[in-house]
Write a protein that holds these residues in place. Sequence first.
Motif, PDB file in Angstrom:
ATOM      1  N   LEU A  74       2.473  10.097  15.249  1.00 57.38           N
ATOM      2  CA  LEU A  74       2.676  11.510  15.578  1.00 57.38           C
ATOM      3  C   LEU A  74       3.152  11.706  17.019  1.00 57.38           C
ATOM      4  O   LEU A  74       3.887  12.656  17.306  1.00 57.38           O
ATOM      5  N   PHE A 132      -7.150   3.902  11.396  1.00 53.21           N
ATOM      6  CA  PHE A 132      -6.312   4.908  10.740  1.00 53.21           C
ATOM      7  C   PHE A 132      -5.978   6.045  11.712  1.00 53.21           C
ATOM      8  O   PHE A 132      -4.820   6.453  11.832  1.00 53.21           O
ATOM      9  N   THR A 133      -6.985   6.525  12.412  1.00 54.48           N
ATOM     10  CA  THR A 133      -6.791   7.630  13.342  1.00 54.48           C
ATOM     11  C   THR A 133      -5.850   7.243  14.484  1.00 54.48           C
ATOM     12  O   THR A 133      -4.901   7.971  14.805  1.00 54.48           O
ATOM     13  N   ASP A 189       8.257   6.180  12.165  1.00 51.64           N
ATOM     14  CA  ASP A 189       7.596   6.878  11.056  1.00 51.64           C
ATOM     15  C   ASP A 189       7.073   5.923   9.982  1.00 51.64           C
ATOM     16  O   ASP A 189       6.031   6.168   9.391  1.00 51.64           O
ATOM     17  N   THR A 203      -2.246   6.717  13.176  1.00 50.50           N
ATOM     18  CA  THR A 203      -1.633   8.008  12.826  1.00 50.50           C
ATOM     19  C   THR A 203      -1.210   8.749  14.088  1.00 50.50           C
ATOM     20  O   THR A 203      -0.087   9.276  14.161  1.00 50.50           O
ATOM     21  N   ILE A 238       3.420   4.695   9.627  1.00 55.35           N
ATOM     22  CA  ILE A 238       2.356   5.494   9.004  1.00 55.35           C
ATOM     23  C   ILE A 238       1.792   4.764   7.783  1.00 55.35           C
ATOM     24  O   ILE A 238       0.636   4.960   7.427  1.00 55.35           O
ATOM     25  N   ALA A 279      -1.190   2.909   8.842  1.00 54.65           N
ATOM     26  CA  ALA A 279      -2.325   3.825   9.017  1.00 54.65           C
ATOM     27  C   ALA A 279      -2.917   4.200   7.658  1.00 54.65           C
ATOM     28  O   ALA A 279      -4.144   4.182   7.480  1.00 54.65           O
ATOM     29  N   LEU A 280      -2.057   4.524   6.702  1.00 55.57           N
ATOM     30  CA  LEU A 280      -2.539   4.907   5.371  1.00 55.57           C
ATOM     31  C   LEU A 280      -3.240   3.747   4.665  1.00 55.57           C
ATOM     32  O   LEU A 280      -4.239   3.950   3.969  1.00 55.57           O
TER      33      LEU A 280
END
Length: 169
Positions: A100, A92-93, A106, A96, A109, A112-113
């Motif tokens: 970023l 996830f980190t 985009d 993300t 994400i 990641a979520l």
Amino acid sequence: MRLPRSGAGWTIAVFGVLAVLLGALGLVWPQAQLRMLGFEVPQTRSPGDYTGTFLTASAMASFNMGVYYLLAVATEWRAFYRFTVVFRLVTFTVFTLTVLADVAPDRFIGVALWEGAGAVATAIGLRWDARRSAGNAPTPAESQVSGVTEGASSGSALAGPAAPAGTDR
């Protein structure tokens, strides 16, 4: 394949099935997977563009990982469940940060979520299972009456995927 026997097992099973399905999709129809992730799909690729090769490797890894998750569910391998919580949070980190830093689109994400939500769901499932198991555990007095010592009833001597559900591995 048997159904999961714990709350945490259900979270791992859902992730495993989706990993197998998305891996298969990437192997059979890679353009659909690229579009789902928000990547452009050009009509032709230039020489030296190994996007297809990388996608095939990623799809195969996803498929295999899904199988590993389902094997962990079939054996109720709780140490594996805990392991996935930590590394899905790392994933996830990293994902993300990739979005970023504008390395990924985009829409990525969402991946990641998904990883973060899956890690949290499994952690909650592990905690819920532990509390449910603690509520069903015999008291030390009940253990002595039944002839089972407290250490043996906790499952602490058991390890690996063959140990019964609810043991701490």
